[in-house]
Design an enzyme around this catalytic site. Sequence first.
Site, PDB file in Angstrom:
ATOM      1  N   LYS A   1     -16.969  39.159   7.259  1.00 26.94           N
ATOM      2  CA  LYS A   1     -18.188  39.706   8.539  1.00 26.94           C
ATOM      3  C   LYS A   1     -17.329  40.356   8.962  1.00 26.94           C
ATOM      4  O   LYS A   1     -16.852  40.836   9.673  1.00 26.94           O
ATOM      5  CB  LYS A   1     -18.840  38.920   9.045  1.00 26.94           C
ATOM      6  CG  LYS A   1     -20.066  39.212   9.375  1.00 26.94           C
ATOM      7  CD  LYS A   1     -20.730  40.677   9.912  1.00 26.94           C
ATOM      8  CE  LYS A   1     -19.994  40.383  11.595  1.00 26.94           C
ATOM      9  NZ  LYS A   1     -20.029  41.650  12.307  1.00 26.94           N
TER      10      LYS A   1
ATOM     11  N   GLY B   1     -11.928  38.430  18.098  1.00 30.28           N
ATOM     12  CA  GLY B   1     -12.598  39.238  18.896  1.00 30.28           C
ATOM     13  C   GLY B   1     -12.204  38.898  20.542  1.00 30.28           C
ATOM     14  O   GLY B   1     -11.501  38.302  20.573  1.00 30.28           O
ATOM     15  N   SER B   2     -13.366  39.115  21.236  1.00 27.65           N
ATOM     16  CA  SER B   2     -13.747  38.206  22.588  1.00 27.65           C
ATOM     17  C   SER B   2     -13.857  37.042  23.091  1.00 27.65           C
ATOM     18  O   SER B   2     -14.521  36.265  21.903  1.00 27.65           O
ATOM     19  CB  SER B   2     -15.022  39.159  23.096  1.00 27.65           C
ATOM     20  OG  SER B   2     -16.579  38.429  22.595  1.00 27.65           O
ATOM     21  N   THR B   3     -13.282  36.222  23.784  1.00 34.66           N
ATOM     22  CA  THR B   3     -13.179  34.879  24.548  1.00 34.66           C
ATOM     23  C   THR B   3     -14.683  34.917  24.442  1.00 34.66           C
ATOM     24  O   THR B   3     -14.829  33.457  23.461  1.00 34.66           O
ATOM     25  CB  THR B   3     -12.392  35.125  25.646  1.00 34.66           C
ATOM     26  OG1 THR B   3     -11.115  35.203  25.091  1.00 34.66           O
ATOM     27  CG2 THR B   3     -12.040  33.934  26.084  1.00 34.66           C
TER      28      THR B   3
ATOM     29  N   ALA C   1     -17.297  35.756  22.580  1.00 35.40           N
ATOM     30  CA  ALA C   1     -18.028  35.018  21.239  1.00 35.40           C
ATOM     31  C   ALA C   1     -17.226  34.026  20.531  1.00 35.40           C
ATOM     32  O   ALA C   1     -17.463  33.192  19.662  1.00 35.40           O
ATOM     33  CB  ALA C   1     -17.775  36.811  20.409  1.00 35.40           C
ATOM     34  N   GLY C   2     -16.018  33.966  21.052  1.00 31.84           N
ATOM     35  CA  GLY C   2     -15.538  32.974  20.003  1.00 31.84           C
ATOM     36  C   GLY C   2     -15.529  31.312  20.737  1.00 31.84           C
ATOM     37  O   GLY C   2     -15.454  30.899  20.367  1.00 31.84           O
TER      38      GLY C   2
ATOM     39  N   GLU D   1      -8.925  34.321  17.915  1.00 29.38           N
ATOM     40  CA  GLU D   1      -7.596  35.568  17.806  1.00 29.38           C
ATOM     41  C   GLU D   1      -8.205  36.055  19.356  1.00 29.38           C
ATOM     42  O   GLU D   1      -9.122  36.803  18.936  1.00 29.38           O
ATOM     43  CB  GLU D   1      -7.091  36.538  16.907  1.00 29.38           C
ATOM     44  CG  GLU D   1      -6.365  35.392  16.292  1.00 29.38           C
ATOM     45  CD  GLU D   1      -4.831  35.637  16.539  1.00 29.38           C
ATOM     46  OE1 GLU D   1      -4.456  35.677  17.886  1.00 29.38           O
ATOM     47  OE2 GLU D   1      -4.089  34.590  16.013  1.00 29.38           O
TER      48      GLU D   1
ATOM     49  N   CYS E   1      -5.682  44.032  21.925  1.00 28.45           N
ATOM     50  CA  CYS E   1      -5.522  42.464  22.298  1.00 28.45           C
ATOM     51  C   CYS E   1      -4.750  42.586  22.905  1.00 28.45           C
ATOM     52  O   CYS E   1      -4.803  41.998  24.343  1.00 28.45           O
ATOM     53  CB  CYS E   1      -5.944  41.911  21.424  1.00 28.45           C
ATOM     54  SG  CYS E   1      -5.273  41.722  20.086  1.00 28.45           S
TER      55      CYS E   1
ATOM     56  N   GLU F   1     -10.085  41.677  31.405  1.00 28.65           N
ATOM     57  CA  GLU F   1     -10.019  42.597  30.033  1.00 28.65           C
ATOM     58  C   GLU F   1     -10.675  43.866  30.152  1.00 28.65           C
ATOM     59  O   GLU F   1     -11.911  43.286  29.769  1.00 28.65           O
ATOM     60  CB  GLU F   1     -10.358  41.896  28.581  1.00 28.65           C
ATOM     61  CG  GLU F   1      -9.211  42.765  27.766  1.00 28.65           C
ATOM     62  CD  GLU F   1      -9.927  42.047  25.971  1.00 28.65           C
ATOM     63  OE1 GLU F   1     -10.930  41.234  25.900  1.00 28.65           O
ATOM     64  OE2 GLU F   1      -8.570  41.755  25.827  1.00 28.65           O
TER      65      GLU F   1
HETATM   66  P1  NAD Z   1     -16.916  40.864  19.783  1.00 29.58           P
HETATM   67  O1  NAD Z   1     -16.632  39.619  20.402  1.00 29.58           O
HETATM   68  O2  NAD Z   1     -18.134  41.667  20.255  1.00 29.58           O
HETATM   69  O3  NAD Z   1     -17.287  41.079  18.307  1.00 29.58           O
HETATM   70  C1  NAD Z   1     -15.877  40.825  17.363  1.00 29.58           C
HETATM   71  C2  NAD Z   1     -16.704  40.490  15.700  1.00 29.58           C
HETATM   72  O4  NAD Z   1     -17.578  38.681  16.206  1.00 29.58           O
HETATM   73  C3  NAD Z   1     -17.346  41.361  14.984  1.00 29.58           C
HETATM   74  O5  NAD Z   1     -17.764  41.075  13.767  1.00 29.58           O
HETATM   75  C4  NAD Z   1     -19.227  40.380  15.715  1.00 29.58           C
HETATM   76  O6  NAD Z   1     -20.176  41.150  14.488  1.00 29.58           O
HETATM   77  C5  NAD Z   1     -19.026  39.570  15.854  1.00 29.58           C
HETATM   78  N1  NAD Z   1     -19.535  38.487  16.878  1.00 29.58           N
HETATM   79  C6  NAD Z   1     -19.989  38.839  18.103  1.00 29.58           C
HETATM   80  N2  NAD Z   1     -20.677  37.451  18.585  1.00 29.58           N
HETATM   81  C7  NAD Z   1     -20.677  35.897  17.745  1.00 29.58           C
HETATM   82  C8  NAD Z   1     -21.223  35.604  17.635  1.00 29.58           C
HETATM   83  N3  NAD Z   1     -21.562  34.651  18.893  1.00 29.58           N
HETATM   84  N4  NAD Z   1     -20.965  34.594  15.935  1.00 29.58           N
HETATM   85  C9  NAD Z   1     -19.765  35.053  15.732  1.00 29.58           C
HETATM   86  N5  NAD Z   1     -19.662  36.154  15.560  1.00 29.58           N
HETATM   87  C10 NAD Z   1     -19.815  37.900  16.450  1.00 29.58           C
HETATM   88  O7  NAD Z   1     -15.537  41.896  19.822  1.00 29.58           O
HETATM   89  P2  NAD Z   1     -15.140  43.658  19.850  1.00 29.58           P
HETATM   90  O8  NAD Z   1     -15.935  43.812  20.829  1.00 29.58           O
HETATM   91  O9  NAD Z   1     -15.528  43.591  18.266  1.00 29.58           O
HETATM   92  O10 NAD Z   1     -13.951  43.617  19.757  1.00 29.58           O
HETATM   93  C11 NAD Z   1     -13.237  43.298  20.839  1.00 29.58           C
HETATM   94  C12 NAD Z   1     -13.086  41.874  21.100  1.00 29.58           C
HETATM   95  O11 NAD Z   1     -11.580  41.722  20.452  1.00 29.58           O
HETATM   96  C13 NAD Z   1     -11.252  42.423  22.881  1.00 29.58           C
HETATM   97  O12 NAD Z   1     -12.054  41.503  23.623  1.00 29.58           O
HETATM   98  C14 NAD Z   1     -10.114  41.657  21.741  1.00 29.58           C
HETATM   99  O13 NAD Z   1      -9.273  41.860  23.265  1.00 29.58           O
HETATM  100  C15 NAD Z   1     -10.440  41.247  20.999  1.00 29.58           C
HETATM  101  N6  NAD Z   1      -9.423  41.569  20.194  1.00 29.58           N
HETATM  102  C16 NAD Z   1      -8.554  40.197  19.857  1.00 29.58           C
HETATM  103  C17 NAD Z   1      -7.366  39.865  19.013  1.00 29.58           C
HETATM  104  C18 NAD Z   1      -6.602  39.327  19.003  1.00 29.58           C
HETATM  105  O14 NAD Z   1      -5.736  39.138  17.744  1.00 29.58           O
HETATM  106  N7  NAD Z   1      -6.118  37.791  20.124  1.00 29.58           N
HETATM  107  C19 NAD Z   1      -7.200  41.395  18.257  1.00 29.58           C
HETATM  108  C20 NAD Z   1      -8.486  42.200  18.888  1.00 29.58           C
HETATM  109  C21 NAD Z   1      -9.219  42.499  18.981  1.00 29.58           C
END
Ligand code: NAD
Length: 483
Positions: free
Chosen positions: A181, A233-235, A237-238, A255, A289, A388
């Site tokens: 996704k 993704g973001s903490t 959403a994680g 991550e 990140c 962040e």
């Molecule tokens: P985001 O969390 O908004 O989205 C990431 C992905 O998750 C997208 O595909 C989004 O559609 C999906 N998503 C969002 N909410 C969700 C949920 N509740 N359940 C399932 N899927 C969901 O993040 P973003 O704005 O796309 O990316 C930026 C963030 O990603 C920053 O916080 C950055 O630090 C982090 N990031 C971390 C790493 C790492 O390796 N640690 C690498 C790159 C980015």
Amino acid sequence: MAGLMNGEHVDIYVNGKLRPAHSRTRIPVVNPADEQEFALIPDGDKDDVCAAVEAAREAFEKSGWPQLPPSKRANHLHKLARAIEKRAEQLGAIVTAQIGMPLTISVLSNGVGTSRYYDYYAELADQLEVESERFGHGLRTIVRREPVGVAGLIVPWNGPQGAIAWKLAPALAAGCTTVIKPSPEASLDSYLLAEALDEAGIPPGVVNIVFGGRETGSLLACHPGVDKVSFTGSTRAGRQVALACAERFARLTLELGGKSGALLLDDADLNTFLPLVASTCIPFSGQICHALTRVIAPRARYEEVVDGIAAKIAGLVVGHPLDPATQVGPLVARRQRDRVEEYIASGCREGARVVTGGGRPEGLDAGYYIQPTVFRDVDSAMSIAQQEIFGPVISVIPYDNDEEALAICNGTTYGLGGAVFTSNPQRGMAIARRIAAGVVGINRYTLHIDAPFGGVKGSGLGRELGPEGLATFLETKSILPPS
Ligand code: NAD
């Protein structure tokens, strides 16, 4: 390719074929360099997610992919690497149009940079021993390493093909089948990935791609047919993904975000640190990140450090991502620039001082541009030092002794990366051992394919890259043969 760059895209990739999504809802794709909407992608619904998961499940049960000798899967991975390389220019261009990454970096990181991961995990697959024998306490055990099953791979926009490869390459090497996704901001490049998968002869259903936003990701994370979720993704959403997985004890890798620190000891050589400032503190406009967005500097050398960083950052060329001279492009979206501007305002309100940047660059009227910004007189408790920002903002924080420096470095809810700069490597090692993060550099800070990557605390769970990245897609089974 020209067709990808505009118009309405209605397809998802399921069971080896592009087919129209069930969902009629579309998400606009906006070029952050000119604010123009140029394409639409499907916002996958429950039917779309279910179709993709069912195809992956069917492939796991019936395609023979999990049972293939790992060396055969390795052949497919090498072919996939070549198919990605062949499309490097196209991948780079389409990623730049979607997220504003300077083109030269985008071609490299989404093309050759990405293909390296497929080659690397092919090599690890070649060495993978599915069954090994162990003798201990007079008893024989056969230890089997089996793929975890169907893996849901959810990625952000900021390095789309690399982020997919960090998950897809080890998942395929392990014998999993998958549903990807991508992020809605960077989905179009995955139509090229689908082409590359076909060209590499990956059997139908082994990789499926469903497009959409947060809800689509959530449907995938919650789906009972998904055995493992690998999320970047973001903490925030994680945390939701972790809760969804806990419900059924699905395997999970996270991550997440970071607020990594560059700790300059009192004997740091600025000739080593300063040339790295742009690439390690605000890579890709700080939208990475593991960026070292906090610089922790000895008070006795504070002016020297602040001036040196400011000179480097003020000299960066901000401009259109297609211009080869550009070092800093636009931020990914209007909401991201709003967010960065709000943080800059909060830094000023809380008493920090802008040394360079702080506003929008002149002459770039369209596009989500922001000047690279350096703050001085930052206290570790301020929001700009704790949260962040995901933009080109560096906070320089003074300290009086090593213990205080370490407390500042470790004093956030994150723990992704960090670096220590010193003329004394042994002192550097001693400090590196005490930095609470998954990756710590000494006088350098480049990620390495063999070095496991991931975070502690709010930065995540589990590791990607290295053999550890493969292990997260394998389940261990002990078979106790008759004695
Ligand atoms: P985001 O969390 O908004 O989205 C990431 C992905 O998750 C997208 O595909 C989004 O559609 C999906 N998503 C969002 N909410 C969700 C949920 N509740 N359940 C399932 N899927 C969901 O993040 P973003 O704005 O796309 O990316 C930026 C963030 O990603 C920053 O916080 C950055 O630090 C982090 N990031 C971390 C790493 C790492 O390796 N640690 C690498 C790159 C980015």
